[in-house]
Design an enzyme around this catalytic site. Structure first.
Site, mmCIF file in Angstrom:
data_model
loop_
_atom_site.group_PDB
_atom_site.id
_atom_site.type_symbol
_atom_site.label_atom_id
_atom_site.label_comp_id
_atom_site.label_asym_id
_atom_site.label_seq_id
_atom_site.Cartn_x
_atom_site.Cartn_y
_atom_site.Cartn_z
ATOM 1 N N LYS A 114 -1.570 23.978 -21.665
ATOM 2 C CA LYS A 114 -2.557 22.972 -21.345
ATOM 3 C C LYS A 114 -2.013 21.549 -21.532
ATOM 4 O O LYS A 114 -2.132 20.701 -20.654
ATOM 5 C CB LYS A 114 -3.767 23.195 -22.249
ATOM 6 C CG LYS A 114 -4.758 22.090 -22.262
ATOM 7 C CD LYS A 114 -5.714 22.255 -23.422
ATOM 8 C CE LYS A 114 -5.085 21.761 -24.708
ATOM 9 N NZ LYS A 114 -6.076 21.578 -25.783
ATOM 10 N N THR A 115 -1.408 21.333 -22.674
ATOM 11 C CA THR A 115 -0.917 19.983 -22.960
ATOM 12 C C THR A 115 0.180 19.592 -21.986
ATOM 13 O O THR A 115 0.272 18.445 -21.561
ATOM 14 C CB THR A 115 -0.411 19.896 -24.411
ATOM 15 O OG1 THR A 115 -1.403 20.464 -25.265
ATOM 16 C CG2 THR A 115 -0.169 18.470 -24.814
ATOM 17 N N ASP B 167 -9.540 15.848 -22.863
ATOM 18 C CA ASP B 167 -8.998 17.036 -23.513
ATOM 19 C C ASP B 167 -10.127 17.762 -24.256
ATOM 20 O O ASP B 167 -11.081 17.128 -24.690
ATOM 21 C CB ASP B 167 -7.903 16.599 -24.493
ATOM 22 C CG ASP B 167 -7.056 17.763 -24.959
ATOM 23 O OD1 ASP B 167 -7.128 18.833 -24.329
ATOM 24 O OD2 ASP B 167 -6.324 17.595 -25.949
ATOM 25 N N GLU B 168 -10.035 19.045 -24.411
ATOM 26 C CA GLU B 168 -10.998 19.843 -25.186
ATOM 27 C C GLU B 168 -12.445 19.560 -24.741
ATOM 28 O O GLU B 168 -13.319 19.292 -25.561
ATOM 29 C CB GLU B 168 -10.876 19.539 -26.689
ATOM 30 C CG GLU B 168 -9.486 19.698 -27.262
ATOM 31 C CD GLU B 168 -9.116 21.147 -27.563
ATOM 32 O OE1 GLU B 168 -9.838 22.064 -27.107
ATOM 33 O OE2 GLU B 168 -8.113 21.353 -28.244
ATOM 34 N N GLN C 284 -13.057 28.855 -26.421
ATOM 35 C CA GLN C 284 -12.626 28.274 -27.688
ATOM 36 C C GLN C 284 -13.596 27.209 -28.186
ATOM 37 O O GLN C 284 -13.221 26.341 -28.983
ATOM 38 C CB GLN C 284 -11.217 27.679 -27.553
ATOM 39 C CG GLN C 284 -10.152 28.734 -27.345
ATOM 40 C CD GLN C 284 -8.759 28.156 -27.379
ATOM 41 O OE1 GLN C 284 -8.306 27.654 -28.391
ATOM 42 N NE2 GLN C 284 -8.082 28.208 -26.243
ATOM 43 N N ARG D 44 -4.001 32.721 -32.159
ATOM 44 C CA ARG D 44 -3.030 31.858 -32.834
ATOM 45 C C ARG D 44 -1.716 32.589 -33.057
ATOM 46 O O ARG D 44 -0.693 31.994 -33.337
ATOM 47 C CB ARG D 44 -3.535 31.374 -34.214
ATOM 48 C CG ARG D 44 -4.768 30.498 -34.231
ATOM 49 C CD ARG D 44 -4.714 29.389 -33.271
ATOM 50 N NE ARG D 44 -5.394 29.771 -32.043
ATOM 51 C CZ ARG D 44 -5.301 29.091 -30.905
ATOM 52 N NH1 ARG D 44 -4.580 27.995 -30.846
ATOM 53 N NH2 ARG D 44 -5.918 29.497 -29.816
#
Length: 810
Positions: A56-57, A243-244, A274, A655
């Site tokens: 994503k980043t 973002d997010e 998430q 994770r």
DNA sequence: AGCCTCAGCAGAAAA
DNA sequence: TGCTGAGGCT
């Protein structure tokens, strides 16, 4: 708000011309097709649904670089918002690296709050503030509310200030000003909620202060009430990136919609699976209805996962598929098979901690048939922070280095807040909250009575507390030792203000911040220290002359040296700023507690804190119904709560890169009470073929431990009587338990006994321990010392964790 | 004013 | 169980 209903198709014509000057774009070749689409589709609304570990980043930063590279926008015309400073920093760094230069020129890349501060400083007067307003943190907020509650004659036992603080916070998250508060909400808090909220806002204006919620709310209000100002920004921000997005609340959503209205080039990145911050005001709905909110929106799914092995990914997917309202993604990976998710049950929380400790050591040496892992590659992710203690205790005992992520943040520490209060008193004359904080710190003999007198004097004359105190002294309204000390303090404040006097001047905004081409904008700002005393020096003088430094120097508690360290660090940081004001803002808004400590340590943190991180080895303890999913969450929010807990489980599993171990305990001590509970329902939801059930040697393995026999029958009985638990994992566990494997000693064999460390001590020595403070050695056992700590009582601790001390016991 | 005791309560947490 | 805050005692 309703004026937003029409959000028609974008117009990109004028921008197409800019694209002519495109340069080569090597970064595009490094993207997979979905990422590439997300990067190249620059115009119009885009929703980038980015699953865990899908790059994503990378996509987000490449998109910024692409915008610049194709000359769609200049760096200062891009608005890029994140939630945390860490995320903002990472984006800045990565964009800078890709461009091969620093991104000083991206003034609008930052957190929602830092960007709002910038906007609000420019337009503060429109909401009744001055541009040098103070930003209050939660603590100040609560103290202020407490005063209001007391003044309103409300029993603060039954109606705690904290509760009102969270109500107000929730209202602000929904962009509700006191005037717009629905009657039902206003009736909360003993029917006085709305009234107190209004009073609170008034008081904040008097103090020239805002809380975190105000930063967004005020800006939204300004945008709504001053269309010309909004328009200026709408035009300026050609491209918006978020973002997010699944974590945005209503206020942030409105803010974004208002700003995106002109160009409609908004790209939101997020993952509905998430979304774990509902309790903080986040609206999953924002991401779920994106396509409706932004007609013509293009949805790109990033589904190729680069983080986890197939079993881990499949197990995570199987859990999350239990949720109803999802946009839906199918993550896949090219990685080779790897380990299954490992599942293990324990008798109680202590055994669980002990087992994980041993497992960590086994994984370090590679005795599990896997490659060896370093401690820095491992993490323990818990649902509630009180779970951490069992691990800390255990790791301290066996000498396993660990680090707790998340604790109190740097600026939340007492000494930092005290020091900042001193700086605030000096820089902002109206800051009564800061004055109240420091007036008797260090002790000056100015207790409750004295403070009351000062407050009365201030109120009667309509002045700030500092001025009130001055009047009180002049009128001899206070006497004795307190008066003398107060005089010294007031004189000190005057002197420090004189030393640090900043020339307040009109200076133009930096070129890259200019919003409206054509008009030259400027703002009242504080000029950098010129002929004034350097502010670092001033800060030291304030802390020394006020007696604050010596207060800690004379303090004998084990924390005192650390606090002095922190103060030093604080003053050291000051050098990076032009003046105290800039620094204060930084500390309240930006400073975080990132330890750059690269030592090999296992990390312990909450699942929430783990979002966005990844580790080769992850332990997920405490998967028991009631703890995880949390009973409270389910009681308060029902199915919605359960679904958020499930997303949390999903976040936890995803994770892990290579080894993921889930565990539960049959019994656990919660607040001093033993409780037994069922394994988490999420364990049932794990796909059987992706899970391997482990049995703990020495626990199932019979042998000497009395608990061993109890485990099988105890938990089985409960499970059978409840008759609801029939997961594949559980059945297999029963089978294995029946086999009664080899018994093994419980203590770890891998702990290297460091006799050298032990030999330097003898019984009766005074020692110092980071966590427990000073103590005396009572006994030496192997490499461990039994120490009677002055504060913490008797503990058994590995010798290398203490240092010899020469202090005198009190 | 400051120490001490006792009651009450306990959630995840960015800015 | 263990921390925090309020009120009592010296």
């Amino acid at each position: 708000m309703s004026s937003f209903d029409e959000f028609d198709a974008f117009e990109g014509a004028s921008l197409a011309a800019r694209a002519m000057a495109a340069r080569p774009s090597p970064y595009l070749d490094e993207l997979n097709p979905a990422q590439r689409e997300a990067v190249e589709r620059l115009d119009g609304p885009v929703l980038m649904l980015a699953g865990a570990g899908t790059g994503k980043t990378k996509a987000l930063t490449s998109r910024i670089v692409h915008l610049l590279n194709t000359s769609r926008a200049r760096p200062n015309e891009i608005l890029a918002v994140t939630f945390t400073n860490k995320a903002a920093r990472e984006m800045k760094n990565r964009v800078g690296r890709m461009l091969g230069q620093t991104v000083e020129g991206m003034p609008w890349l930052g957190t929602f709050h830092s960007i709002c501060v910038k906007l609000l400083r420019r337009h503060a007067e429109l909401v009744g503030l001055k541009s040098n307003f103070t930003i209050l943190d939660t603590d100040d907020q609560v103290r202020l509310l407490k005063q209001l509650i007391q003044a309103a004659n409300i029993d603060e036992k039954r109606w705690p200030p904290r509760q009102l603080a969270s109500l107000i916070d929730a209202w602000k998250n929904k962009a509700l000003t006191p005037e717009r508060l629905p009657a039902a909400d206003a009736g909360a808090f003993n029917n006085r909620g709305g009234e107190l909220y209004a009073q609170y806002q008034t008081r904040l204006r008097e103090l020239n202060a805002v809380d975190f919620g105000d930063l967004l709310l005020h800006v939204v209000v300004i945008f709504q009430n001053y269309p010309d100002i909004l328009q200026q920004y709408q035009r300026w921000f050609r491209y918006i990136l978020v973002d997010e997005y699944q974590d945005t609340n209503v206020a942030q959503y409105l803010w974004l919609r208002l700003l995106a209205k002109e160009h409609k080039n908004i790209c939101c990145v997020g993952d509905d699976d998430q979304s774990i911050y509902g309790w903080r005001g986040a609206e999953v709905g924002n991401i779920l209805k994106f396509e409706k909110d932004f007609p013509g929106a293009h949805v790109v799914r990033l589904e190729q996962n680069y983080r986890s092995t197939p079993h881990i990914l499949a197990a995570a997917s199987s859990v999350i598929s239990g949720n109803e309202n999802r946009l839906g993604k199918t993550l896949w990976t090219q990685q080779e098979e790897g380990e299954k998710v490992r599942l293990i049950g324990h008798w109680d929380g202590e055994v669980e901690a002990r087992w994980i400790g041993e497992e960590v050591e086994a994984l370090q040496t590679g005795t599990r048939g896997m490659k060896p892992y370093g401690l820095e590659d491992m993490a323990i992710l818990v649902r509630a922070s009180h779970q951490m203690r069992a691990f800390e205790d255990r790791f301290l005992t066996i000498g396993l280095p660990y680090r707790v992520i998340g604790g109190p943040r740097f600026y939340e520490r007492m000494e930092i807040r005290d020091a900042m209060a001193y700086f605030r008193v000096v820089t902002s004359p109206e800051d009564d909250l800061a004055f109240e904080r420091i007036v008797n710190t260090p002790k000056r003999g100015l207790g409750n009575v004295a403070v009351q007198k000062i407050q009365t004097a201030a109120r009667e004359n309509g002045v700030s507390l500092v001025e009130g105190a001055r009047l009180l002294l002049d009128s001899k309204g206070i006497g004795g030792k307190g008066a003398k000390e107060l005089r010294i303090l007031i004189d000190g404040i005057d002197r420090w203000r004189g030393l640090g006097i900043q020339r307040e001047v009109e200076i133009p905004l930096n070129d890259d911040e200019v919003i409206d081409e054509g008009t030259t904008q400027s703002a009242t700002r504080f000029a950098p220290a010129g002929d004034n005393m350097p502010h670092t020096e001033l800060a030291e003088i304030i802390l020394d002359e006020s007696g604050y430094t010596s207060m800690w120097q004379n303090d004998k508690t084990p924390e005192a040296p650390g606090r002095l360290e922190n103060l030093k660090e604080l003053v050291g940081q000051l050098a990076n700023f032009d003046n105290l004001q800039g620094f204060l803002e930084h500390v309240s808004l930006v400073m975080d507690n990132e330890s750059d400590d690269a030592d090999a340590k296992i990390s312990i943190m909450t699942l929430h804190a783990a979002k966005g991180l990844e580790f080769p080895v992850v332990f997920l303890p405490g998967w028991e119904d009631g703890l995880f999913p949390s009973q409270r969450s389910m009681d308060e929010s029902g199915l919605k709560g359960l679904e958020e807990e499930r997303r949390l489980a999903y976040v936890g599993i995803t994770r892990a890169e290579e080894v993921c171990t889930i565990s539960f305990a049959g019994n656990r001590r919660v607040f001093g009470q033993w409780q037994s509970q069922m394994p988490s329902r999420f364990i049932d939801e794990l796909s059987e073929e992706d899970v391997e059930v482990l049995t703990a040697p020495g626990i199932y393995g019979g042998g000497h431990s009395g608990a061993a026999g109890d485990f099988g029958s105890g938990i089985q009985d409960r499970v059978q009587s409840a008759n609801t638990y029939n997961s594949p994992g559980w059945k297999r566990m029963q089978d294995r338990a029946g086999q009664r494997g080899l018994s093994q000693p419980k203590e770890s064999k891998n702990t290297i006994i460091d006799l050298e460390a032990v030999s330097s001590y003898s019984v009766g020595d005074r020692v110092f321990h980071q966590k427990f403070g000073y103590g005396e050695i009572m006994e030496i056992e192997g490499d461990k010392l039994v120490i009677e700590f002055d504060k913490a009582g008797e503990k058994k601790v590995v010798a290398k964790f203490v240092t010899a001390s020469t202090d005198i016991p009190f």
